[in-house]
Design an enzyme around this catalytic site. Sequence first.
Site, short mmCIF file in Angstrom:
data_model
loop_
_atom_site.label_atom_id
_atom_site.label_comp_id
_atom_site.label_asym_id
_atom_site.label_seq_id
_atom_site.Cartn_x
_atom_site.Cartn_y
_atom_site.Cartn_z
N GLU A 172 -5.20 -8.53 -0.36
CA GLU A 172 -5.96 -8.25 0.87
C GLU A 172 -7.42 -8.09 0.48
O GLU A 172 -7.76 -7.23 -0.34
CB GLU A 172 -5.47 -6.98 1.57
CG GLU A 172 -4.11 -7.12 2.20
CD GLU A 172 -3.70 -5.93 3.05
OE1 GLU A 172 -4.58 -5.24 3.62
OE2 GLU A 172 -2.48 -5.67 3.13
N GLU A 188 0.83 -1.22 0.00
CA GLU A 188 0.00 0.00 0.00
C GLU A 188 0.86 1.27 0.00
O GLU A 188 0.64 2.17 0.81
CB GLU A 188 -0.96 0.00 1.20
CG GLU A 188 -1.98 -1.11 1.12
CD GLU A 188 -3.13 -1.01 2.11
OE1 GLU A 188 -3.05 -0.19 3.06
OE2 GLU A 188 -4.12 -1.75 1.94
O1 AHR Z 1 -5.12 -5.96 6.98
C1 AHR Z 1 -5.05 -4.82 7.78
C2 AHR Z 1 -4.35 -3.66 7.09
O2 AHR Z 1 -5.15 -3.21 6.04
C3 AHR Z 1 -3.03 -3.98 6.45
O3 AHR Z 1 -1.98 -3.90 7.35
C4 AHR Z 1 -2.92 -2.90 5.41
O4 AHR Z 1 -2.16 -3.31 4.30
C5 AHR Z 1 -4.35 -2.57 5.05
O5 AHR Z 1 -4.58 -1.22 5.06
#
Ligand code: AHR
Length: 514
Positions: A292, A173
Amino acid sequence: MRQAHVLLDRDFTIGDTDPRLFGAFVEHLGRCVYGGIFEPGHPSADERGFRRDVLDLVRELGPTIMRYPGGNFVSGYNWEDGIGPIAQRPRRLDLAWFSTEPNTFGTNEFVDWCRAAQVEPMLAVNLGTRDGDAARNLVEYCNHPGGTAWSELRRQHGWDQPHDIRFWCLGNEMDGPWQMESKTAAEYGRIAVEAAKMMRWIDPRIELAACGSSGRNMPTFGAWEETVLEHTFDHVEYISLHTYINDYQGDTRALLAAPDLMDRFIDEVVAIADAVAAKRRSPKRIMLSFDEWNVWYRTRRTRAARVKEGWPVAPPILEEIYSMQDALAFGGMCITLLNHADRVKAACLAQLVNVIAPIMTETGGAAWRQTIFHPFADFSRLGRGSVLRTRVECDTFAANYYDPRGTIDQYFPIPAAPHLKLAAVADARGGLNLLLLNRDLQGELSVEISARGFGALALAQAQQLRHDDLTACNTAAAPQRVAPAALKPVSIDGERIRLTLAPASWNAVQLVPA
Ligand code: AHR
C-alpha cells in the site's frame, strides 16, 4: 538556473525490476468495487457487469498485479460470503468502513476481472477475525484442481479450472488498533506461520507475504518486523510495508521531500530482515512487498464520523481529489520504489478506482484520469529493466515533514533532499529510460547526464507533467486539466543528455539506441 549532473553506467545496476513492482489494489471500500470496476447496468458494462471504460483506463495505466479484497476490510471478511449464486449471498455489516457489503462481487468475479484487465490477482486472507483454517480452505477453493469439497464447489460455481493464484498476503495491518482483532507481533507471528504452513502444503507454488508495520510511525515499528520474521522467516518470501504521505501542514516542499523517508523506511526494513537472517546464518533474503502506498490525507475520517452515516452500500468515501502537487510527490514515490528494485519485489498503489485512486468514475457516468494517473503510467511503462545506480550532484533543500497518523505524533526531519530525484532504467533493447522529478518549486533545473555503456542514444519520447497552479486537479468536467505535454528542450550527443526541467515538474524520457 540550478544545475544537476548525473553519472550512470549500464553495468552498475541496483537490480532488475520485478513485474509485480507495478501493482495496485482493489478493496471492498466505498465505490472501488461497486460503481468502480463493477457496475451492472452501466452503459459501458459487459455481460459480467465490468465497466469497459474503467478496464480501458486500467490497461492504459498499466498495473501488473492487483491486491484484493482489502485492506482493513479483509480482517472481517468471510470469503465464503462472496461465492456461489449471487441471489443467495448474504449482506453483511462491514466494520472496517461502516458500510453494508452486498457480496454481489467476490473472489471468482475478481479473478475474472483480473483476466479481463490482464493483471495477476493477489489475494489477502483474513487473519483478524479468522485464522489458518479459513485461509487454507480459500487456497484449496482457488488453486486445487478438483476432487475435494472446496475445489468441487468452485467447479460447481462455474470455474472449472483452478485460479492458480500465486501471491498471498497473510492478513493486513495486524499491528493497527483500528483493525478487527489486531494482534501483538507474537500473536500475529504464531497465526501467520501456522496459516502459511497449511496454505503452502495445499499449494507449494504459492508465495507468501507477512504483515509488516502499518507505517514507519507506528510505535512498534522495527520490533514488530523482527518478532514477526523470527516466527515466519522460514515460511514467507516477503514482508509488507505501507506508506501514505500527506500535506497536513500545507508545506509543499515537505510533501515533495517525503518520498525520501520512504527510501529510509525500505532500508530499515531490509536491515531488520537481514538481521533476522544473520542470526540464523541464513543466505535467504526476505523481499519487500510495498503493498500500500500513495498520497492520502484529505479524506481520512474518524470511526465516529463513519458511524454517524449509518450503513450505506458503496458510499462515496476516501474519494481524494488529487492535485498537481500530489502527482509530483507520487512520482517521487515511484522513483523510490524503482531505486530499491533489488529488494522491493512487489508494490501496490492503493487504490485503483475512486478510493484514493488514479481513476475516478461517476456511478452511471464518466470515468477519467486523476493527476496521479500519469506518473504511475510512466513508472509502469518505463520502469521495466535494470535500475541503474546514479551519482546525482545538485543542490539540496531541508524539510520538516509532519505525520500525525499512526500513534506517535512527530516531525520527521529531512536535512538534505536533492532538488533532482531520479531513477534510470536500462531496458532489454539497449535503451535508457529516465524518470526525473524537479522538486525546486521556483526554478528550472538544467540536467546533464553522462551515460556510459549504451553507445549513441536517440530520443524516442520525452514528456512532462506540470501546471502553473499546483492545486490544479482533473474533474469530470475538466478531465485533461493536468495532462502530460512534450518536454523541451532535450539534446543528445552520443551518451550525453541535456534537459531543462520546469520548476515543480515530473518528467519521463525514453532513449533508444541511435
Ligand atoms: O487503503 C486504505 C486503507 O489504508 C486500507 O484498507 C488499510 O490497509 C490502510 O490503513
